[in-house]
Design an enzyme around this catalytic site. Sequence first.
Site, PDB file in Angstrom:
ATOM      1  N   LEU A  17     -33.384 -74.261  68.721  1.00 52.95           N
ATOM      2  CA  LEU A  17     -33.282 -73.736  70.079  1.00 52.95           C
ATOM      3  C   LEU A  17     -34.629 -73.734  70.787  1.00 52.95           C
ATOM      4  CD1 LEU A  17     -30.792 -70.806  69.415  1.00 52.95           C
ATOM      5  CD2 LEU A  17     -30.428 -72.689  71.014  1.00 52.95           C
ATOM      6  N   ASP A  36     -45.316 -72.844  66.593  1.00 50.31           N
ATOM      7  CA  ASP A  36     -44.485 -72.802  65.384  1.00 50.31           C
ATOM      8  C   ASP A  36     -45.391 -72.587  64.177  1.00 50.31           C
ATOM      9  OD1 ASP A  36     -41.293 -73.790  65.135  1.00 50.31           O
ATOM     10  OD2 ASP A  36     -42.377 -73.651  63.234  1.00 50.31           O
ATOM     11  N   ASN A  89     -38.778 -66.700  70.685  1.00 53.39           N
ATOM     12  CA  ASN A  89     -37.632 -67.336  70.027  1.00 53.39           C
ATOM     13  C   ASN A  89     -37.782 -67.463  68.513  1.00 53.39           C
ATOM     14  OD1 ASN A  89     -35.380 -69.581  69.904  1.00 53.39           O
ATOM     15  ND2 ASN A  89     -37.234 -70.510  69.050  1.00 53.39           N
ATOM     16  N   TYR A 155     -31.634 -58.620  59.904  1.00 54.12           N
ATOM     17  CA  TYR A 155     -31.519 -59.444  61.111  1.00 54.12           C
ATOM     18  C   TYR A 155     -30.783 -58.692  62.228  1.00 54.12           C
ATOM     19  CZ  TYR A 155     -30.340 -63.678  63.814  1.00 54.12           C
ATOM     20  OH  TYR A 155     -30.198 -64.634  64.794  1.00 54.12           O
ATOM     21  N   LYS A 159     -32.379 -57.711  65.795  1.00 56.09           N
ATOM     22  CA  LYS A 159     -31.819 -58.218  67.049  1.00 56.09           C
ATOM     23  C   LYS A 159     -31.305 -57.082  67.945  1.00 56.09           C
ATOM     24  CE  LYS A 159     -32.503 -62.667  66.604  1.00 56.09           C
ATOM     25  NZ  LYS A 159     -33.666 -63.252  67.321  1.00 56.09           N
ATOM     26  N   THR A 189     -27.908 -75.442  64.788  1.00 55.92           N
ATOM     27  CA  THR A 189     -29.315 -75.588  64.396  1.00 55.92           C
ATOM     28  C   THR A 189     -29.402 -75.437  62.878  1.00 55.92           C
ATOM     29  OG1 THR A 189     -29.791 -73.231  64.468  1.00 55.92           O
ATOM     30  CG2 THR A 189     -30.089 -74.443  66.543  1.00 55.92           C
TER      31      THR A 189
HETATM   32  N1  LIG Z   1     -28.662 -70.899  66.404  1.00 58.42           N
HETATM   33  C1  LIG Z   1     -27.924 -69.873  66.822  1.00 58.42           C
HETATM   34  O1  LIG Z   1     -26.707 -69.994  67.034  1.00 58.42           O
HETATM   35  C2  LIG Z   1     -28.551 -68.534  67.042  1.00 58.42           C
HETATM   36  C3  LIG Z   1     -27.692 -67.449  67.275  1.00 58.42           C
HETATM   37  C4  LIG Z   1     -28.249 -66.206  67.535  1.00 58.42           C
HETATM   38  C5  LIG Z   1     -29.626 -66.070  67.598  1.00 58.42           C
HETATM   39  N2  LIG Z   1     -30.432 -67.135  67.356  1.00 58.42           N
HETATM   40  C6  LIG Z   1     -31.874 -66.925  67.440  1.00 58.42           C
HETATM   41  O2  LIG Z   1     -32.482 -67.992  68.147  1.00 58.42           O
HETATM   42  C7  LIG Z   1     -33.788 -68.222  67.636  1.00 58.42           C
HETATM   43  C8  LIG Z   1     -33.944 -69.671  67.199  1.00 58.42           C
HETATM   44  O3  LIG Z   1     -33.003 -69.950  66.199  1.00 58.42           O
HETATM   45  P1  LIG Z   1     -32.668 -71.451  65.688  1.00 58.42           P
HETATM   46  O4  LIG Z   1     -31.222 -71.446  65.411  1.00 58.42           O
HETATM   47  O5  LIG Z   1     -33.266 -72.453  66.599  1.00 58.42           O
HETATM   48  O6  LIG Z   1     -33.433 -71.439  64.277  1.00 58.42           O
HETATM   49  P2  LIG Z   1     -34.284 -72.562  63.527  1.00 58.42           P
HETATM   50  O7  LIG Z   1     -34.409 -72.085  62.129  1.00 58.42           O
HETATM   51  O8  LIG Z   1     -33.714 -73.916  63.772  1.00 58.42           O
HETATM   52  O9  LIG Z   1     -35.707 -72.502  64.262  1.00 58.42           O
HETATM   53  C9  LIG Z   1     -36.571 -71.402  64.133  1.00 58.42           C
HETATM   54  C10 LIG Z   1     -37.988 -71.887  64.321  1.00 58.42           C
HETATM   55  O10 LIG Z   1     -38.856 -70.750  64.238  1.00 58.42           O
HETATM   56  C11 LIG Z   1     -39.973 -71.108  63.450  1.00 58.42           C
HETATM   57  N3  LIG Z   1     -40.576 -69.904  62.886  1.00 58.42           N
HETATM   58  C12 LIG Z   1     -40.116 -69.140  61.858  1.00 58.42           C
HETATM   59  N4  LIG Z   1     -40.952 -68.114  61.640  1.00 58.42           N
HETATM   60  C13 LIG Z   1     -41.972 -68.237  62.541  1.00 58.42           C
HETATM   61  C14 LIG Z   1     -43.133 -67.482  62.829  1.00 58.42           C
HETATM   62  N5  LIG Z   1     -43.444 -66.368  62.149  1.00 58.42           N
HETATM   63  N6  LIG Z   1     -43.939 -67.899  63.832  1.00 58.42           N
HETATM   64  C15 LIG Z   1     -43.657 -69.010  64.543  1.00 58.42           C
HETATM   65  N7  LIG Z   1     -42.576 -69.765  64.310  1.00 58.42           N
HETATM   66  C16 LIG Z   1     -41.733 -69.375  63.328  1.00 58.42           C
HETATM   67  C17 LIG Z   1     -39.409 -72.047  62.401  1.00 58.42           C
HETATM   68  O11 LIG Z   1     -40.441 -72.836  61.783  1.00 58.42           O
HETATM   69  C18 LIG Z   1     -38.444 -72.879  63.237  1.00 58.42           C
HETATM   70  O12 LIG Z   1     -39.070 -73.985  63.824  1.00 58.42           O
HETATM   71  C19 LIG Z   1     -33.978 -67.204  66.496  1.00 58.42           C
HETATM   72  O13 LIG Z   1     -34.603 -66.048  66.988  1.00 58.42           O
HETATM   73  C20 LIG Z   1     -32.551 -66.899  66.097  1.00 58.42           C
HETATM   74  O14 LIG Z   1     -32.441 -65.646  65.447  1.00 58.42           O
HETATM   75  C21 LIG Z   1     -29.921 -68.360  67.064  1.00 58.42           C
END
Ligand SMILES: NC(=O)c1ccc[n+]([C@@H]2O[C@H](COP(=O)([O-])OP(=O)(O)OC[C@H]3O[C@@H](n4cnc5c(N)ncnc54)[C@H](O)[C@@H]3O)[C@@H](O)[C@H]2O)c1
Length: 306
Positions: A17, A36, A89, A155, A159, A189
């Site tokens: 995302l 990242d 994010n 989590y 959140k 993702t």
């Molecule tokens: N994918 C979904 O449907 C979904 C649903 C609800 C919430 N979210 C939230 O959206 C956000 C992104 O999720 P995603 O699905 O893209 O996950 P993802 O795992 O694909 O990407 C997360 C990214 O964050 C980076 N990361 C992790 N820890 C870090 C840190 N301490 N500092 C900097 N970067 C860091 C990772 O290296 C990765 O590139 C998250 O906060 C997640 O909780 C996602």
Amino acid sequence: MDLSGKVAIVTGSGQGLGLAYAEALAAAGAAVVVNDVNEDAAGKAASGIVERGGRAVAEVAAVGSTETAAALVERAVSEFGRLDVLVTNAGILRDKVLWNMTDDDYDAVIQVHLRGTFTCAREAVKHFRAQGEGGRLILAGSPAGQRGNFGQTNYAAAKAGIAAMARTWAMECAKAKVTVNAVIPNAATAMTETIPFLAPYVEAMNRGEPIPAVVRRAASFGTAADVAGLVVFLASDAAADITGQCIGIGGDRLSLWSHPAEIRSAFRDGGWDADAIADAFRATVGEQLETYGIPLPNIPTTRQDG
Ligand SMILES: NC(=O)c1ccc[n+]([C@@H]2O[C@H](COP(=O)([O-])OP(=O)(O)OC[C@H]3O[C@@H](n4cnc5c(N)ncnc54)[C@H](O)[C@@H]3O)[C@@H](O)[C@H]2O)c1
């Protein structure tokens, strides 16, 4: 949407995302600090944006600490001269049921999501206030934080805390014209690939197949790019009056989440003791109890063999 002249930081934007947000913000004209922990992913994300004519730099650091938060704001200002938008994010999962969750599982998730959001937002708002031109905080919530979710003590708590921070900061930052909203996303993702009923769709998408229309609608589940439009909108002048909201998006659905509120109340002169509550509860406030947990979508099958 024209974000030319605006500068954004997107944490965790090496993939998923965050990458979609960074790419969409840059495509709309904003300069982006891609952050990242994954150096390779951050570098590729920033160079990809630059190759397509956008402006981006990579800042490799783990969000959570005040040092990282300060470094991100400092990088935006030193590279691009200002800061307008922060998207918090970055995220990780360490899922286990309560009785199996270790202190490390708990602390790791709280550190990245809750503390990372707090420290980065604090540095950004200090800068927004000094800059004097308003700003945008766009936080990452989750259905798990809104409803609770099996196996996600850490989590869901983080959140839910982020949604609470969005409401609190919307009040605190209003005078400085800084809006604060939480996006409640749903997208294919690496993170959602770990959820068994969504994994097949993420795998299919990774093979280049589209997510079926019925899944996009019934499960509100689509690509990361499907979510990015909301972040661009919230970053834009068109959303200057939208603050303190939790806004859901995924696949074909855009939604507004309610905030917790008292839905039923009862009064008794002199107050309530346990016996009085026992007598009245089911006929008054407890007439219908609240549901909890994320409802599983009903995805109609299109297969003839059932
Ligand atoms: N994918 C979904 O449907 C979904 C649903 C609800 C919430 N979210 C939230 O959206 C956000 C992104 O999720 P995603 O699905 O893209 O996950 P993802 O795992 O694909 O990407 C997360 C990214 O964050 C980076 N990361 C992790 N820890 C870090 C840190 N301490 N500092 C900097 N970067 C860091 C990772 O290296 C990765 O590139 C998250 O906060 C997640 O909780 C996602």
